[in-house]
Write an enzyme that holds these catalytic residues in place. Structure first.
Site, PDB file in Angstrom:
ATOM      1  N   GLU A  95       0.820  -1.206   0.000  1.00 40.89           N
ATOM      2  CA  GLU A  95       0.000   0.000   0.000  1.00 40.89           C
ATOM      3  C   GLU A  95       0.854   1.255   0.000  1.00 40.89           C
ATOM      4  OE1 GLU A  95      -3.999  -0.607   2.338  1.00 40.89           O
ATOM      5  OE2 GLU A  95      -2.438  -1.895   3.153  1.00 40.89           O
ATOM      6  N   CYS A 108       3.757   8.408   0.709  1.00 40.46           N
ATOM      7  CA  CYS A 108       4.131   7.522   1.815  1.00 40.46           C
ATOM      8  C   CYS A 108       4.209   6.098   1.276  1.00 40.46           C
ATOM      9  CB  CYS A 108       3.066   7.644   2.915  1.00 40.46           C
ATOM     10  SG  CYS A 108       3.357   6.531   4.295  1.00 40.46           S
ATOM     11  N   CYS A 115       3.904  -6.534   8.438  1.00 44.15           N
ATOM     12  CA  CYS A 115       4.935  -6.037   9.362  1.00 44.15           C
ATOM     13  C   CYS A 115       5.142  -7.060  10.481  1.00 44.15           C
ATOM     14  CB  CYS A 115       4.491  -4.703   9.968  1.00 44.15           C
ATOM     15  SG  CYS A 115       5.752  -3.944  11.036  1.00 44.15           S
ATOM     16  N   CYS A 119       3.214  -3.767  17.308  1.00 38.93           N
ATOM     17  CA  CYS A 119       2.728  -2.577  18.011  1.00 38.93           C
ATOM     18  C   CYS A 119       1.216  -2.730  18.230  1.00 38.93           C
ATOM     19  CB  CYS A 119       3.048  -1.319  17.218  1.00 38.93           C
ATOM     20  SG  CYS A 119       4.822  -1.124  16.925  1.00 38.93           S
ATOM     21  N   CYS A 122      -1.540  -0.606  16.219  1.00 40.47           N
ATOM     22  CA  CYS A 122      -1.398  -0.475  14.760  1.00 40.47           C
ATOM     23  C   CYS A 122      -2.099  -1.605  14.023  1.00 40.47           C
ATOM     24  CB  CYS A 122       0.084  -0.471  14.397  1.00 40.47           C
ATOM     25  SG  CYS A 122       0.376  -0.332  12.620  1.00 40.47           S
ATOM     26  N   GLY A 168       5.183  -1.860   7.340  1.00 41.91           N
ATOM     27  CA  GLY A 168       6.479  -2.498   7.522  1.00 41.91           C
ATOM     28  C   GLY A 168       7.464  -1.658   8.310  1.00 41.91           C
ATOM     29  N   GLU A 169       8.577  -2.297   8.658  1.00 36.29           N
ATOM     30  CA  GLU A 169       9.643  -1.624   9.391  1.00 36.29           C
ATOM     31  C   GLU A 169      10.828  -1.449   8.429  1.00 36.29           C
ATOM     32  OE1 GLU A 169      10.454   0.033  12.157  1.00 36.29           O
ATOM     33  OE2 GLU A 169      12.439   0.044  11.276  1.00 36.29           O
ATOM     34  N   SER A 200      10.970   6.408   8.875  1.00 36.02           N
ATOM     35  CA  SER A 200      10.515   6.213  10.253  1.00 36.02           C
ATOM     36  C   SER A 200      10.835   4.799  10.716  1.00 36.02           C
ATOM     37  CB  SER A 200       8.998   6.457  10.321  1.00 36.02           C
ATOM     38  OG  SER A 200       8.531   6.248  11.638  1.00 36.02           O
ATOM     39  N   SER A 223       9.676   6.177  16.215  1.00 35.99           N
ATOM     40  CA  SER A 223       8.381   6.030  16.892  1.00 35.99           C
ATOM     41  C   SER A 223       8.632   5.680  18.350  1.00 35.99           C
ATOM     42  CB  SER A 223       7.560   4.936  16.211  1.00 35.99           C
ATOM     43  OG  SER A 223       7.354   5.278  14.858  1.00 35.99           O
ATOM     44  N   ASN A 304      -5.450   6.803  15.195  1.00 37.42           N
ATOM     45  CA  ASN A 304      -6.450   6.512  14.173  1.00 37.42           C
ATOM     46  C   ASN A 304      -7.065   5.167  14.529  1.00 37.42           C
ATOM     47  OD1 ASN A 304      -5.867   8.840  12.480  1.00 37.42           O
ATOM     48  ND2 ASN A 304      -3.903   7.828  12.113  1.00 37.42           N
ATOM     49  N   CYS A 347      -2.058   6.998   9.318  1.00 35.67           N
ATOM     50  CA  CYS A 347      -1.005   6.262  10.028  1.00 35.67           C
ATOM     51  C   CYS A 347      -1.584   5.051  10.750  1.00 35.67           C
ATOM     52  CB  CYS A 347      -0.369   7.129  11.111  1.00 35.67           C
ATOM     53  SG  CYS A 347       0.406   8.591  10.498  1.00 35.67           S
TER      54      CYS A 347
END
Ligand code: SAH
Length: 363
Positions: A95, A108, A115, A119, A122, A168-169, A200, A223, A304, A347
């Site tokens: 995405e 973005c 991922c 978290c 998320c 993802g990281e 990030s 983060s 969100n 986010c």
């Protein structure tokens, strides 16, 4: 040969391409032509590269591909944000989000499909890790968005910003990330220079240190989302691997690499009743001051919400108070206005969801 077995030329640097055409027994100027076709004209098939002889195009198509991603759906938010849901050749979701603002546009991108980090607040985490994206898949996301927004072949407007804040990281796919960023920075290609890019990370400490040493590196955001280990362990389990002390030591090292006038960012997702009290704000400011992290800005992100996440955003008054407390202690903070919430583009909402406002791609 199936698409997946062909080499994806969008993920090759100019040098790689030179090697590639040499191996095909072609003169090296062909590499420059292909690079320009892919990265400057943003073509996604060799057929469109009409400056190449037809026989060569056919030979290229047999061995290589200019595109491996397919746009499955495109959603347009009431605020103008667009979310592209793409699929890889092996049918995994990727995405990418386009965020228009008054004076500049931001894209973005995702670094992984799904991922591996868990978290708690998320939505992407719910997918788990599907796989790392290749350099070509990272670059092609940006090409697809630019083509949709500006049209194929139209030069990238100067000032398009890029953020590695999608699914993802990024620092768990470091090599492909850095390679993709290198390709995108080429002047004869997309020409998105590191100064326009922010990556990030949830806090992959060794990679923060490596990133700090990169010559000509992009900006960094970390983060954080909690001012102590007890809470951060719960919200972001990566904290059990590298705790706040280790993270801040690496951040301190990163701070030493900042250029004149540059700052770096700590992102703090505000979760109502969880990490958003006055006390949390004071602790956060004290923590930063204790470590001497003064060239930092705090990016406050109201949560969100989305099913099945069990958090709620902080009350708007509390978001303002949190910011005021930080600023009263000399910490620069700003509030990130949510964009594209209605289409699952904000986010932490990228989870290959279907949503209303499906607007099929026309280009
Ligand atoms: N894995 C990297 C890159 C993702 S960036 C990282 O964690 O930094 C996405 C940002 O959105 C992160 O700062 C993350 O903390 C934040 N985020 C995740 N879920 C969110 C949610 N539901 N609401 C608001 N922000 C969220």
């Amino acid at each position: 040969m199936k698409a997946m077995e062909k080499i994806h030329l969008t993920g090759l640097t100019k040098d790689d391409l030179t090697e590639f055409v040499k191996n095909m027994g072609e003169p090296s100027f062909r590499a420059a032509q292909i690079f320009k076709g892919l990265q400057n004209r943003r073509l996604r098939s060799f057929d469109e590269m009409t400056d190449l002889p037809k026989a060569f195009r056919e030979k290229l198509s047999a061995a290589a591909t200019a595109s491996t991603l397919k746009v499955e759906s495109r959603y347009v938010s009431e605020d103008g944000t667009r979310r592209f849901l793409m699929k890889t050749h092996d049918n995994l979701p990727v995405e990418t989000v386009y965020i228009p603002t008054e004076n500049r546009d931001t894209i973005c991108f995702s670094s992984q499909s799904g991922c591996p980090l868990k978290c708690d607040f998320c939505l992407t985490a719910k997918l788990g890790l599907l796989r790392n994206l290749t350099a070509g898949e990272i670059v092609e996301q940006i090409i697809i968005v630019l083509n949709d927004v500006y049209g194929v072949g139209v030069e990238t407007p100067h000032g398009t910003n890029l953020v590695g804040m999608g699914a993802g990281e990024p620092f768990l796919n470091y090599e492909n990330l850095i390679k993709a960023l290198g390709i995108m920075s080429a002047e004869e290609g997309l020409f998105i220079v590191p100064n326009r890019v922010t990556i990030s990370t949830a806090g992959i400490v060794p990679k923060i240190r490596e990133f700090a040493r990169l010559e000509n590196r992009p900006h960094l955001a970390i983060s954080l989302s909690a001012p102590n280990d007890e809470l951060r362990d719960k919200l972001m389990p990566i904290n059990k691997r590298w705790n706040i002390e280790e993270l801040f030591a690496a951040a301190k090292e990163f701070q030493a690499s900042l250029r004149r006038g540059e700052r770096f960012t700590f992102e703090y997702v505000l979760l109502g009743g969880v990490n958003d009290s006055d006390e949390h704000a004071r602790k956060l400011a004290n923590l930063l001051n204790r470590y001497g992290l003064e060239r930092v800005k705090i990016n406050l992100i109201p949560h969100n919400s989305a099913e099945p996440l069990e958090y709620r955003p902080s009350a708007p008054e509390q978001v303002d108070r949190f910011k005021d407390i930080l600023e009263s202690k000399g910490v620069f903070a700003y509030i990130r206005r949510p964009r594209g919430r209605d289409i699952y583009a904000a986010c932490g909402q990228l989870a290959a969801k279907d949503s209303p406002n499906l607007v099929q791609i026309t280009t």
